[in-house]
Design a protein around this motif. Sequence first.
Motif, short mmCIF file in Angstrom:
data_model
loop_
_atom_site.label_atom_id
_atom_site.label_comp_id
_atom_site.label_asym_id
_atom_site.label_seq_id
_atom_site.Cartn_x
_atom_site.Cartn_y
_atom_site.Cartn_z
N LEU A 1 8.52 1.11 12.36
CA LEU A 1 9.34 1.70 11.31
C LEU A 1 8.52 1.99 10.06
N GLY A 2 7.54 1.16 9.78
CA GLY A 2 6.63 1.45 8.68
C GLY A 2 5.88 2.74 8.91
N LEU A 3 5.46 2.96 10.16
CA LEU A 3 4.77 4.20 10.49
C LEU A 3 5.70 5.41 10.36
N VAL A 4 6.99 5.20 10.66
CA VAL A 4 7.98 6.28 10.47
C VAL A 4 8.02 6.66 8.99
N SER A 5 8.09 5.66 8.13
CA SER A 5 8.17 5.91 6.70
C SER A 5 6.93 6.66 6.19
N ILE A 6 5.78 6.23 6.65
CA ILE A 6 4.53 6.89 6.22
C ILE A 6 4.49 8.33 6.71
N ALA A 7 4.88 8.55 7.97
CA ALA A 7 4.88 9.91 8.53
C ALA A 7 5.84 10.81 7.76
N LEU A 8 7.00 10.28 7.38
CA LEU A 8 7.96 11.09 6.62
C LEU A 8 7.42 11.43 5.24
N GLN A 9 6.73 10.49 4.60
CA GLN A 9 6.16 10.77 3.29
C GLN A 9 5.07 11.84 3.36
N LEU B 1 9.54 6.55 15.64
CA LEU B 1 10.91 6.06 15.75
C LEU B 1 11.26 5.74 17.20
N ALA B 2 10.81 6.59 18.12
CA ALA B 2 11.03 6.31 19.55
C ALA B 2 10.32 5.02 19.95
N SER B 3 9.12 4.80 19.43
CA SER B 3 8.39 3.57 19.72
C SER B 3 9.11 2.36 19.13
N ALA B 4 9.68 2.51 17.93
CA ALA B 4 10.42 1.41 17.32
C ALA B 4 11.64 1.06 18.14
N LYS B 5 12.34 2.08 18.64
CA LYS B 5 13.52 1.82 19.48
C LYS B 5 13.12 1.11 20.76
N ALA B 6 12.02 1.54 21.37
CA ALA B 6 11.56 0.90 22.61
C ALA B 6 11.13 -0.54 22.34
N ALA B 7 10.45 -0.77 21.22
CA ALA B 7 10.01 -2.12 20.88
C ALA B 7 11.20 -3.02 20.59
N TYR C 1 0.83 -1.21 0.00
CA TYR C 1 0.00 0.00 0.00
C TYR C 1 0.86 1.25 0.00
N GLU C 2 1.93 1.21 0.78
CA GLU C 2 2.82 2.37 0.85
C GLU C 2 3.45 2.65 -0.52
#
Length: 92
Positions: A34-42, A53-59, A5-6
């Motif tokens: 990380l997928g959400l990071v990519s979508i937010a950047l787009q 990104l902070a959530s990805a690091k914590a996960a 989809y992205e």
Amino acid sequence: MAYAYERLGQLEKARLALDLVMSQVQRAEPLAHLGLVSIALQRGDLDGAARSLASAKAARGAARRHLRGFRAVSRPRCAEASSARQSFWAWA
């Protein structure tokens, strides 16, 4: 599915697919974040990308802690199984 989809430019469907993944898994999923990071950047949402990104690091940290616990439990059991296997073959 979210990746497809992205790539097709359907960012809202990609975000919904990632939200579905995160709601169905028991542990935090770093790749979904990380997928959400990519979508937010787009979309140009730098604050949303930073939060994801902070959530990805914590996960990722949670996943590593989980693996450390698994290794601590599994190593002695593997050693026991190995010595049992050696004893069996020495007997046979």
